[in-house]
Design an enzyme around this catalytic site. Structure first.
Site, PDB file in Angstrom:
ATOM      1  N   LEU A 153       0.814  -1.390  -0.119  1.00  0.00           N
ATOM      2  CA  LEU A 153      -0.079  -0.018  -0.050  1.00  0.00           C
ATOM      3  C   LEU A 153       1.076   1.281  -0.021  1.00  0.00           C
ATOM      4  O   LEU A 153       0.845   2.087   0.833  1.00  0.00           O
ATOM      5  CB  LEU A 153      -1.008   0.088   1.137  1.00  0.00           C
ATOM      6  CG  LEU A 153      -2.218   0.887   1.064  1.00  0.00           C
ATOM      7  CD1 LEU A 153      -3.142   0.591   0.295  1.00  0.00           C
ATOM      8  CD2 LEU A 153      -3.055   1.038   2.505  1.00  0.00           C
ATOM      9  N   ILE A 156       1.312   3.641  -5.390  1.00  0.00           N
ATOM     10  CA  ILE A 156       0.684   3.133  -6.371  1.00  0.00           C
ATOM     11  C   ILE A 156      -0.066   2.236  -5.737  1.00  0.00           C
ATOM     12  O   ILE A 156      -1.751   2.221  -6.400  1.00  0.00           O
ATOM     13  CB  ILE A 156       1.550   2.346  -7.254  1.00  0.00           C
ATOM     14  CG1 ILE A 156       2.550   3.363  -8.109  1.00  0.00           C
ATOM     15  CG2 ILE A 156       0.993   1.331  -8.466  1.00  0.00           C
ATOM     16  CD1 ILE A 156       3.660   2.498  -8.921  1.00  0.00           C
ATOM     17  N   ARG A 233       6.530  -6.268 -10.221  1.00  0.00           N
ATOM     18  CA  ARG A 233       7.923  -6.699 -10.598  1.00  0.00           C
ATOM     19  C   ARG A 233       7.352  -8.298 -10.744  1.00  0.00           C
ATOM     20  O   ARG A 233       6.860  -9.050  -9.946  1.00  0.00           O
ATOM     21  CB  ARG A 233       9.006  -6.769  -9.790  1.00  0.00           C
ATOM     22  CG  ARG A 233       9.691  -5.198  -9.664  1.00  0.00           C
ATOM     23  CD  ARG A 233      10.277  -4.878 -11.209  1.00  0.00           C
ATOM     24  NE  ARG A 233      10.866  -3.638 -11.332  1.00  0.00           N
ATOM     25  CZ  ARG A 233      10.176  -2.451 -11.723  1.00  0.00           C
ATOM     26  NH1 ARG A 233       9.023  -2.686 -11.882  1.00  0.00           N
ATOM     27  NH2 ARG A 233      11.101  -1.443 -11.820  1.00  0.00           N
ATOM     28  N   ASP A 257       1.532  -7.272 -16.203  1.00  0.00           N
ATOM     29  CA  ASP A 257       2.514  -6.328 -17.012  1.00  0.00           C
ATOM     30  C   ASP A 257       3.928  -6.578 -16.695  1.00  0.00           C
ATOM     31  O   ASP A 257       4.859  -5.753 -17.557  1.00  0.00           O
ATOM     32  CB  ASP A 257       2.004  -4.800 -16.585  1.00  0.00           C
ATOM     33  CG  ASP A 257       2.434  -3.910 -17.506  1.00  0.00           C
ATOM     34  OD1 ASP A 257       3.245  -2.907 -16.935  1.00  0.00           O
ATOM     35  OD2 ASP A 257       2.424  -4.221 -18.630  1.00  0.00           O
ATOM     36  N   GLU A 262      11.880 -10.281 -18.331  1.00  0.00           N
ATOM     37  CA  GLU A 262      11.393  -9.491 -19.509  1.00  0.00           C
ATOM     38  C   GLU A 262      12.776  -9.225 -20.424  1.00  0.00           C
ATOM     39  O   GLU A 262      13.947  -9.000 -19.912  1.00  0.00           O
ATOM     40  CB  GLU A 262      11.101  -8.089 -19.063  1.00  0.00           C
ATOM     41  CG  GLU A 262       9.733  -8.230 -18.087  1.00  0.00           C
ATOM     42  CD  GLU A 262       9.338  -7.116 -17.311  1.00  0.00           C
ATOM     43  OE1 GLU A 262       9.889  -5.912 -17.502  1.00  0.00           O
ATOM     44  OE2 GLU A 262       8.523  -7.130 -16.431  1.00  0.00           O
ATOM     45  N   HIS A 280       4.795  -4.758 -20.194  1.00  0.00           N
ATOM     46  CA  HIS A 280       5.524  -3.802 -19.127  1.00  0.00           C
ATOM     47  C   HIS A 280       5.237  -2.202 -19.678  1.00  0.00           C
ATOM     48  O   HIS A 280       6.157  -1.558 -19.939  1.00  0.00           O
ATOM     49  CB  HIS A 280       6.994  -3.875 -18.870  1.00  0.00           C
ATOM     50  CG  HIS A 280       7.463  -3.306 -17.618  1.00  0.00           C
ATOM     51  ND1 HIS A 280       8.436  -3.904 -16.769  1.00  0.00           N
ATOM     52  CD2 HIS A 280       7.060  -2.269 -16.723  1.00  0.00           C
ATOM     53  CE1 HIS A 280       8.719  -3.074 -15.826  1.00  0.00           C
ATOM     54  NE2 HIS A 280       7.764  -2.246 -15.684  1.00  0.00           N
TER      55      HIS A 280
HETATM   56  C1  8YV Z   1       9.775   2.120 -15.648  1.00  0.00           C
HETATM   57  C2  8YV Z   1       8.881   0.824 -13.816  1.00  0.00           C
HETATM   58  O1  8YV Z   1       9.475   3.259 -15.741  1.00  0.00           O
HETATM   59  O2  8YV Z   1       9.113   2.680 -13.023  1.00  0.00           O
HETATM   60  C3  8YV Z   1       9.395   1.438 -12.849  1.00  0.00           C
HETATM   61  O3  8YV Z   1       9.504   1.183 -11.768  1.00  0.00           O
HETATM   62  O4  8YV Z   1       8.761  -0.547 -13.697  1.00  0.00           O
HETATM   63  C4  8YV Z   1       8.721   1.185 -15.440  1.00  0.00           C
HETATM   64  O5  8YV Z   1       7.350   1.916 -15.352  1.00  0.00           O
HETATM   65  C5  8YV Z   1      10.052   1.493 -17.104  1.00  0.00           C
HETATM   66  O6  8YV Z   1      10.612   0.332 -17.122  1.00  0.00           O
HETATM   67  C6  8YV Z   1      11.324   2.549 -17.554  1.00  0.00           C
HETATM   68  O7  8YV Z   1      12.376   2.350 -16.786  1.00  0.00           O
END
Ligand code: 8YV
Length: 313
Positions: A153, A156, A233, A257, A262, A280
């Protein structure tokens, strides 16, 4: 004329950010260098700033190659790919871009939750393949009024919760500590929360503390009517356990996502009709990426102007 600070760029960035970097600094493009070792040998001792990203491995072994590095500026909020402890041991300032991407990432969490529960991708394919002519599609499942568990929490997670409250959903959350939220029930036990909700949305940071936080036990607790959404993640989920749970319908569906390795995504996921796959993309809007670029530039500018950086880790 004062020497422009020299930066090493570990990835490509939005065009406007690249232009601004080149205008203000002496930049070295590590990410597309034909011979990275030769580049580091030539400029490594002069580099004062490392510009990286939330999906760019930035281990100690790489940071060590820049003995004069003073700042690591991360384009993104997640810093799990960066050896932050080592950076701090060197007195290197680490910055990221936390606030500017919250709303888009939270939007993606809701998109994936709705898409998985209402089978949007399946419906699109159903129409395109002309199958509606032969009869209606299967019923799906509602989201409004359901119970959602937020894992993490933070900014985001709170943004996702606010959105889902507007769908009439009750919100619970799991994390390292009870934040005494006035409306959301805290669960110290993730499996217990998974048993009590119909939707589990992962918004926690990546890294060793959350690795495989969601494995077979939590997935079984979420159960055959449960839906998992991961906008955190890939490392937070035991991907093999998730694939097995989806294949055996131990959970109803998932919206993903992020992935363990990845951009390589396990082909076993491609064959499943109960998972929605996104590459992502949560922060990948023109508006948010421009804002992330501006935030990264502001962090660098403040540092080299001798001012407090806006977004220290
Ligand atoms: C990154 C992300 O911004 O911000 C993060 O932690 O996972 C993504 O939204 C994107 O991979 C660019 O680095």
């Amino acid at each position: 004329m004062e020497q422009r600070p020299e930066l090493i760029l570990l990835r490509d960035y939005p065009e406007a950010m690249m232009r601004a970097l080149s205008a203000q600094y002496a930049v070295h493009r590590y990410f597309d260098a034909a011979d990275k070792d030769a580049l580091v040998a030539a400029v490594g001792d002069r580099v004062r700033g490392i510009v990286t990203g939330s999906s760019i491995p930035t281990p100690r072994s790489l940071i060590e190659r820049f003995p004069r590095a003073e700042i690591i500026a991360c384009f993104g909020v997640g810093v799990d790919p960066i050896d932050v402890d080592y950076a701090r041991s060197r007195g290197i300032v680490v910055t990221n871009t936390p606030d500017v991407l919250v709303e888009d990432v939270a939007d993606m969490g809701v998109v994936l939750l709705l898409a998985a529960s209402r089978q949007i991708v399946r419906g699109d394919r159903f129409v395109r393949e002309g199958r509606w002519l032969a009869g209606i599609m299967n019923f799906t499942h509602r989201v409004n009024g359901g119970r959602v568990g937020i894992v993490g929490l933070g900014r985001i997670g709170c943004a996702v919760a606010r959105r889902l409250e507007a769908f009439g959903m009750s919100v619970a959350y799991h994390g390292p500590r009870d934040k005494q939220h006035p409306r959301y029930r805290y669960y110290g036990d993730l499996a217990a929360m998974a048993r009590d909700v119909g939707f589990l949305v992962l918004t926690c940071p990546g890294g060793p503390a959350t690795r495989h936080l969601v494995g077979r036990e939590v997935l079984e607790a979420l159960g055959p009517e449960g839906i998992l959404v991961n906008i955190a993640r890939g490392s937070v989920v035991d991907e093999e356990a998730l694939i097995a749970a989806l294949q055996r319908r131990l959970i109803r569906a998932a919206g993903l996502d992020v992935y363990a390795d990845e951009p390589r995504v396990p082909p076993a996921l491609f064959d499943l009709d109960n998972v929605v796959l996104s590459p992502h993309q949560s922060s990948a809007t023109h508006e948010t990426r421009a804002a992330m670029g501006a935030c990264t530039l502001a962090n660098l500018r403040a540092y080299f102007d001798g001012q407090p950086v806006p977004n220290p880790l």
